[in-house]
Design a protein around this motif. Structure first.
Motif, PDB file in Angstrom:
ATOM      1  N   LEU A   1       4.743  10.627  -0.485  1.00 22.72           N
ATOM      2  CA  LEU A   1       4.338   9.313  -0.945  1.00 22.72           C
ATOM      3  C   LEU A   1       5.004   8.341  -0.002  1.00 22.72           C
ATOM      4  O   LEU A   1       6.229   8.226   0.025  1.00 22.72           O
ATOM      5  N   THR A   2       4.214   7.654   0.805  1.00 19.19           N
ATOM      6  CA  THR A   2       4.766   6.789   1.850  1.00 19.19           C
ATOM      7  C   THR A   2       4.165   5.394   1.763  1.00 19.19           C
ATOM      8  O   THR A   2       3.088   5.194   1.208  1.00 19.19           O
ATOM      9  N   THR A   3       4.885   4.468   2.341  1.00 14.30           N
ATOM     10  CA  THR A   3       4.406   3.101   2.494  1.00 14.30           C
ATOM     11  C   THR A   3       4.795   2.627   3.896  1.00 14.30           C
ATOM     12  O   THR A   3       5.832   3.055   4.413  1.00 14.30           O
TER      13      THR A   3
ATOM     14  N   SER B   1      -5.653  13.339   0.285  1.00 16.71           N
ATOM     15  CA  SER B   1      -4.805  12.144   0.311  1.00 16.71           C
ATOM     16  C   SER B   1      -5.540  10.960  -0.307  1.00 16.71           C
ATOM     17  O   SER B   1      -6.764  10.967  -0.441  1.00 16.71           O
ATOM     18  N   ASP B   2      -4.758   9.977  -0.693  1.00 20.73           N
ATOM     19  CA  ASP B   2      -5.288   8.759  -1.284  1.00 20.73           C
ATOM     20  C   ASP B   2      -4.402   7.604  -0.851  1.00 20.73           C
ATOM     21  O   ASP B   2      -3.172   7.693  -0.934  1.00 20.73           O
ATOM     22  N   THR B   3      -5.006   6.531  -0.368  1.00 20.34           N
ATOM     23  CA  THR B   3      -4.277   5.313  -0.022  1.00 20.34           C
ATOM     24  C   THR B   3      -4.796   4.189  -0.895  1.00 20.34           C
ATOM     25  O   THR B   3      -6.003   3.991  -0.997  1.00 20.34           O
ATOM     26  N   ARG B   4      -3.867   3.493  -1.551  1.00 21.46           N
ATOM     27  CA  ARG B   4      -4.253   2.353  -2.378  1.00 21.46           C
ATOM     28  C   ARG B   4      -3.103   1.370  -2.462  1.00 21.46           C
ATOM     29  O   ARG B   4      -1.947   1.736  -2.250  1.00 21.46           O
ATOM     30  N   THR B   5      -3.424   0.136  -2.777  1.00 21.90           N
ATOM     31  CA  THR B   5      -2.414  -0.897  -2.962  1.00 21.90           C
ATOM     32  C   THR B   5      -1.917  -0.829  -4.392  1.00 21.90           C
ATOM     33  O   THR B   5      -2.726  -0.790  -5.331  1.00 21.90           O
TER      34      THR B   5
ATOM     35  N   TYR C   1      -4.730   7.710  -9.505  1.00 21.52           N
ATOM     36  CA  TYR C   1      -5.453   8.595  -8.578  1.00 21.52           C
ATOM     37  C   TYR C   1      -5.487   9.967  -9.229  1.00 21.52           C
ATOM     38  O   TYR C   1      -4.462  10.479  -9.667  1.00 21.52           O
TER      39      TYR C   1
ATOM     40  N   THR D   1       0.450   5.695   0.402  1.00 18.56           N
ATOM     41  CA  THR D   1      -0.400   6.849   0.691  1.00 18.56           C
ATOM     42  C   THR D   1       0.237   8.077   0.077  1.00 18.56           C
ATOM     43  O   THR D   1       1.401   8.391   0.359  1.00 18.56           O
TER      44      THR D   1
ATOM     45  N   PRO E   1       0.828  -1.208   0.000  1.00 16.76           N
ATOM     46  CA  PRO E   1       0.000   0.000   0.000  1.00 16.76           C
ATOM     47  C   PRO E   1       0.865   1.263   0.000  1.00 16.76           C
ATOM     48  O   PRO E   1       1.951   1.297   0.576  1.00 16.76           O
TER      49      PRO E   1
ATOM     50  N   SER F   1      -0.178  12.163  -0.287  1.00 14.83           N
ATOM     51  CA  SER F   1      -0.814  13.261   0.423  1.00 14.83           C
ATOM     52  C   SER F   1      -0.234  14.583  -0.065  1.00 14.83           C
ATOM     53  O   SER F   1       0.963  14.666  -0.380  1.00 14.83           O
TER      54      SER F   1
END
Length: 99
Positions: free
Chosen positions: A94-96, A59-63, A45, A9, A7, A11
């Motif tokens: 951009l983080t994981t 923000s958007d979080t996706r795999t 996104y 994220t 995943p 932001s």
């Protein structure tokens, strides 16, 4: 990423400067493209056009899809009247999660 289990994220903060009366005439937009080894976009996104005068976080979080090799971030600023596009971005990340 090959397993499709990572995943991310994305932001960012954005705002506009130029307003004509009460109608916004500038806008900002962010895209995050998850691409394979050939540059094909596997997932996207799109924040949509944002027209706020105050700093606002999105923000958007996706795999990341299976086969993702690169993640491309694009920032866009535009205007509907006047001669300048005053869309501002700040604190992009951009983080994981670390495992």
């Amino acid at each position: 990423i090959d397993a499709g289990t990572c995943p991310f994220t994305f932001s960012f903060w954005t705002r506009m400067y130029n307003y004509s009366g009460l109608v916004p005439n500038d806008a900002a937009r962010a895209y995050v493209e998850y691409r394979d080894a050939f540059g094909t976009v596997l997932s996207l996104y799109d924040s949509g056009w944002r027209t706020t005068l105050i700093w606002t976080q999105y923000s958007d979080t996706r795999t990341a899809p299976t086969g993702t090799r690169t993640i491309r971030i694009r920032l866009q600023s535009g205007f509907t009247s006047g001669s300048g596009a005053d869309g501002y971005f700040d604190d992009l990340s951009l983080t994981t999660p670390v495992t």
